[in-house]
Design a protein around this motif. Sequence first.
Motif, PDB file in Angstrom:
ATOM      1  N   PHE A 131      10.090 -22.554  27.817  1.00  0.00           N
ATOM      2  CA  PHE A 131       9.880 -21.448  26.894  1.00  0.00           C
ATOM      3  C   PHE A 131      10.417 -20.124  27.426  1.00  0.00           C
ATOM      4  CE2 PHE A 131       6.472 -24.566  26.045  1.00  0.00           C
ATOM      5  CZ  PHE A 131       6.923 -24.984  24.810  1.00  0.00           C
ATOM      6  N   SER A 179      10.288 -12.128  17.706  1.00  0.00           N
ATOM      7  CA  SER A 179       9.779 -13.467  18.019  1.00  0.00           C
ATOM      8  C   SER A 179       9.159 -13.558  19.405  1.00  0.00           C
ATOM      9  CB  SER A 179      10.910 -14.488  17.929  1.00  0.00           C
ATOM     10  OG  SER A 179      11.461 -14.523  16.650  1.00  0.00           O
ATOM     11  N   LYS A 180       9.368 -12.562  20.226  1.00  0.00           N
ATOM     12  CA  LYS A 180       8.938 -12.654  21.633  1.00  0.00           C
ATOM     13  C   LYS A 180       7.419 -12.781  21.768  1.00  0.00           C
ATOM     14  CE  LYS A 180      13.131 -11.290  23.415  1.00  0.00           C
ATOM     15  NZ  LYS A 180      13.936 -11.364  24.501  1.00  0.00           N
ATOM     16  N   MET A 235      13.107 -17.960  25.362  1.00  0.00           N
ATOM     17  CA  MET A 235      12.874 -16.563  25.009  1.00  0.00           C
ATOM     18  C   MET A 235      14.158 -15.738  25.118  1.00  0.00           C
ATOM     19  SD  MET A 235       9.954 -13.855  26.239  1.00  0.00           S
ATOM     20  CE  MET A 235       8.634 -15.007  26.100  1.00  0.00           C
ATOM     21  N   THR A 275       5.351 -14.275  19.666  1.00  0.00           N
ATOM     22  CA  THR A 275       5.028 -15.664  19.326  1.00  0.00           C
ATOM     23  C   THR A 275       5.418 -16.588  20.465  1.00  0.00           C
ATOM     24  OG1 THR A 275       5.399 -15.162  16.996  1.00  0.00           O
ATOM     25  CG2 THR A 275       5.388 -17.479  17.609  1.00  0.00           C
ATOM     26  N   MET A 276       6.560 -16.329  21.082  1.00  0.00           N
ATOM     27  CA  MET A 276       7.000 -17.159  22.207  1.00  0.00           C
ATOM     28  C   MET A 276       6.046 -16.994  23.397  1.00  0.00           C
ATOM     29  SD  MET A 276       9.107 -19.463  23.168  1.00  0.00           S
ATOM     30  CE  MET A 276      10.393 -19.427  21.948  1.00  0.00           C
ATOM     31  N   LEU A 315      13.689 -24.989  24.007  1.00  0.00           N
ATOM     32  CA  LEU A 315      12.392 -25.144  23.349  1.00  0.00           C
ATOM     33  C   LEU A 315      11.894 -26.585  23.426  1.00  0.00           C
ATOM     34  CD1 LEU A 315      10.296 -23.559  21.645  1.00  0.00           C
ATOM     35  CD2 LEU A 315      11.516 -24.378  19.633  1.00  0.00           C
ATOM     36  N   GLN A 352       3.184 -19.160  22.873  1.00  0.00           N
ATOM     37  CA  GLN A 352       3.570 -20.549  23.134  1.00  0.00           C
ATOM     38  C   GLN A 352       3.539 -20.829  24.633  1.00  0.00           C
ATOM     39  OE1 GLN A 352       4.235 -22.462  20.430  1.00  0.00           O
ATOM     40  NE2 GLN A 352       4.507 -24.303  21.624  1.00  0.00           N
ATOM     41  N   PHE A 360      11.827 -17.106  15.886  1.00  0.00           N
ATOM     42  CA  PHE A 360      10.855 -18.151  16.212  1.00  0.00           C
ATOM     43  C   PHE A 360       9.502 -17.790  15.615  1.00  0.00           C
ATOM     44  CE2 PHE A 360       7.685 -19.973  19.220  1.00  0.00           C
ATOM     45  CZ  PHE A 360       7.942 -21.304  18.956  1.00  0.00           C
ATOM     46  N   GLY A 376       6.940 -20.261  15.598  1.00  0.00           N
ATOM     47  CA  GLY A 376       5.945 -21.105  16.239  1.00  0.00           C
ATOM     48  C   GLY A 376       5.401 -22.208  15.379  1.00  0.00           C
ATOM     49  N   CYS A 382      15.696 -15.570  21.683  1.00  0.00           N
ATOM     50  CA  CYS A 382      14.829 -15.171  20.570  1.00  0.00           C
ATOM     51  C   CYS A 382      15.058 -13.729  20.139  1.00  0.00           C
ATOM     52  CB  CYS A 382      13.359 -15.267  20.979  1.00  0.00           C
ATOM     53  SG  CYS A 382      12.696 -16.898  20.929  1.00  0.00           S
TER      54      CYS A 382
END
Length: 133
Positions: A41, A52-53, A45, A55-56, A36, A59, A130, A132, A48
Motif C-alpha cells: 500500500f 485518495s491518500k 500510494m 483512504t489509502m 495494491l 487501508q 482510490f 477503498g 494515488c
Amino acid sequence: MKRILYLLIMTFVLVMAGCSVSNTPEDVAVKFMEALHRCDFKEAMNYCSEGSKGTMEKQIAFFEEMKKKGPLEITEPQVSFVSCKISEDGESAVVRVEVKNSSVAMKRKGEALEVRVDMVKEDGKWVAVFRGK
C-alpha cells in the motif's frame, strides 16, 4: 577508444530509457494495481491522487492490524491492461485492467478479475483515484 566511449554512452542511454516510468493512464493504472494487489500500500500510494491518500492510509492501518492477527499470504499479482477511455478534456480516464493472483481478492483467488481504475491528472501526471471499495 572511440568505440569504447560510444558503447558506454549507448549502454547508459539504454539503461536510462529502461528505467523511465511512462506517465500514461494505462501504465500508471497497471503499476497502481500491481502494488495494491500485492498489499504494498505504501508503493500504491505513490500512484494515488491527493484526495485518495487518506483512504489509502486507512487501508494501510487495516492491513497492519490484519498482520498482527497472523501471517498473511502475499502473492505476486499479474496485472494486464484491458482498455482505456480518456475524457474529451484529457484530464480524466477510465482504465480497465485484468488482475490474476491477487492477494486482496481472496474470494476469487486463481480467477481473473477485471477491475475499473478511475484516473485523473494532477500537476500534469496521471494518478489513480482510490475509494477503498
